[in-house]
Design an enzyme around this catalytic site. Structure first.
Site, PDB file in Angstrom:
ATOM      1  N   HIS A  39       0.847  -1.206   0.000  1.00  0.00           N
ATOM      2  CA  HIS A  39       0.000   0.000   0.000  1.00  0.00           C
ATOM      3  C   HIS A  39       0.873   1.243   0.000  1.00  0.00           C
ATOM      4  CE1 HIS A  39       1.153  -0.572   4.189  1.00  0.00           C
ATOM      5  NE2 HIS A  39       1.069   0.753   4.292  1.00  0.00           N
ATOM      6  N   HIS A 121       5.594   6.862  -1.145  1.00  0.00           N
ATOM      7  CA  HIS A 121       6.413   5.669  -1.353  1.00  0.00           C
ATOM      8  C   HIS A 121       5.655   4.412  -0.943  1.00  0.00           C
ATOM      9  CE1 HIS A 121       7.096   6.336   2.946  1.00  0.00           C
ATOM     10  NE2 HIS A 121       7.468   5.059   3.019  1.00  0.00           N
TER      11      HIS A 121
HETATM   12  P1  ATP Z   1       5.260  -3.751  10.565  1.00  0.00           P
HETATM   13  O1  ATP Z   1       5.292  -2.585  11.535  1.00  0.00           O
HETATM   14  O2  ATP Z   1       4.656  -4.963  11.135  1.00  0.00           O
HETATM   15  O3  ATP Z   1       6.544  -3.984   9.895  1.00  0.00           O
HETATM   16  P2  ATP Z   1       3.764  -1.908   8.962  1.00  0.00           P
HETATM   17  O4  ATP Z   1       4.831  -0.911   9.260  1.00  0.00           O
HETATM   18  O5  ATP Z   1       3.238  -1.997   7.580  1.00  0.00           O
HETATM   19  O6  ATP Z   1       4.232  -3.356   9.394  1.00  0.00           O
HETATM   20  P3  ATP Z   1       2.253  -0.436  10.810  1.00  0.00           P
HETATM   21  O7  ATP Z   1       3.455  -0.216  11.673  1.00  0.00           O
HETATM   22  O8  ATP Z   1       0.945  -0.658  11.487  1.00  0.00           O
HETATM   23  O9  ATP Z   1       2.494  -1.665   9.869  1.00  0.00           O
HETATM   24  O10 ATP Z   1       2.139   0.799   9.852  1.00  0.00           O
HETATM   25  C1  ATP Z   1       1.073   0.963   8.949  1.00  0.00           C
HETATM   26  C2  ATP Z   1       1.507   1.952   7.888  1.00  0.00           C
HETATM   27  O11 ATP Z   1       1.803   3.218   8.498  1.00  0.00           O
HETATM   28  C3  ATP Z   1       2.790   1.555   7.169  1.00  0.00           C
HETATM   29  O12 ATP Z   1       2.729   2.034   5.849  1.00  0.00           O
HETATM   30  C4  ATP Z   1       3.876   2.278   7.918  1.00  0.00           C
HETATM   31  O13 ATP Z   1       4.985   2.554   7.109  1.00  0.00           O
HETATM   32  C5  ATP Z   1       3.165   3.551   8.318  1.00  0.00           C
HETATM   33  N1  ATP Z   1       3.693   4.044   9.588  1.00  0.00           N
HETATM   34  C6  ATP Z   1       3.916   3.325  10.689  1.00  0.00           C
HETATM   35  N2  ATP Z   1       4.374   4.074  11.687  1.00  0.00           N
HETATM   36  C7  ATP Z   1       4.450   5.335  11.210  1.00  0.00           C
HETATM   37  C8  ATP Z   1       4.837   6.585  11.748  1.00  0.00           C
HETATM   38  N3  ATP Z   1       5.249   6.707  12.988  1.00  0.00           N
HETATM   39  N4  ATP Z   1       4.762   7.654  10.955  1.00  0.00           N
HETATM   40  C9  ATP Z   1       4.343   7.541   9.680  1.00  0.00           C
HETATM   41  N5  ATP Z   1       3.946   6.409   9.116  1.00  0.00           N
HETATM   42  C10 ATP Z   1       4.001   5.304   9.848  1.00  0.00           C
END
Ligand code: ATP
Ligand code: MG
Length: 172
Positions: A39, A121
């Site tokens: 996504h 991205h």
């Molecule tokens: P995982 O953390 O299990 O590796 P993930 O990063 O896809 O998987 P989440 O951490 O729930 O899952 O994040 C969901 C989405 O939000 C992802 O696209 C992630 O890059 C983005 N994201 C997560 N944390 C932040 C943050 N602090 N600021 C901006 N975007 C974020």
């Protein structure tokens, strides 16, 4: 609930990006994003109380945006978070506007968001080593006709996602 807004690729686009990521991981190693979780994040809310969900959905509904296509033109490795990602060379204007308006509506509704500017991205490999090179990207057709509100549920093999809201973008 851990929530974020995103653009979701059509199944075929996700499949093609996943195949590319598997190929790229021969150089970069790391953890390849599963096809069904690929996504582009528009706004990350993080932990939100369930009672606040209607106001999150309200901010989504209140965000107008234009349908557009997301060009996937470059793939890069970022040192700071060790990801390999793919995305447009330049953020399409309708996508930039969408992200700005959505964030503004969420801020007005009282949610806290990161202050970094939006960087379009699509994360394809996590915990990646710096690759010597990346394979050429396939042609990807990613029409953005809606954006979605997604709940992220952490799990061992990487988060899994549940779509809890869909918001159409204007076709003209
Ligand atoms: P995982 O953390 O299990 O590796 P993930 O990063 O896809 O998987 P989440 O951490 O729930 O899952 O994040 C969901 C989405 O939000 C992802 O696209 C992630 O890059 C983005 N994201 C997560 N944390 C932040 C943050 N602090 N600021 C901006 N975007 C974020
Ligand atoms: Mg994460």
């Amino acid at each position: 609930m851990r929530l974020f807004f995103a653009l979701w690729p059509p199944r075929q686009a996700a499949a093609a990006l996943h195949v590319w990521a598997n190929e790229a991981s021969r150089e970069a190693h790391g953890r390849v994003t599963r096809a069904e979780t690929i996504h582009l994040t528009l706004a990350f809310l993080g932990e939100v109380d369930e009672e606040a969900l209607p106001s999150v959905i309200g901010a989504g509904r209140g965000t107008g945006g234009k349908a557009h296509t997301l060009p996937i033109e470059q793939a890069r490795w970022w040192k700071h978070n060790r990801i390999v990602w793919a995305g447009p060379n330049e953020t399409p204007a309708p996508l930039a506007s969408l992200a700005v308006e959505l964030k503004r509506n969420l801020l007005e509704a009282g949610f806290e968001l990161e202050t970094r500017p939006f960087a379009a991205h699509v994360t394809l490999i996590r915990k990646a080593c710096e690759p010597r090179g990346l394979p050429p990207l396939p042609a990807i057709d990613w029409p953005a006709a809606e954006f979605v509100l997604v709940r992220s549920v952490p799990s061992r093999e990487g988060s899994s996602y549940e779509t809890i809201g869909r918001f159409a973008l204007d076709q003209k």
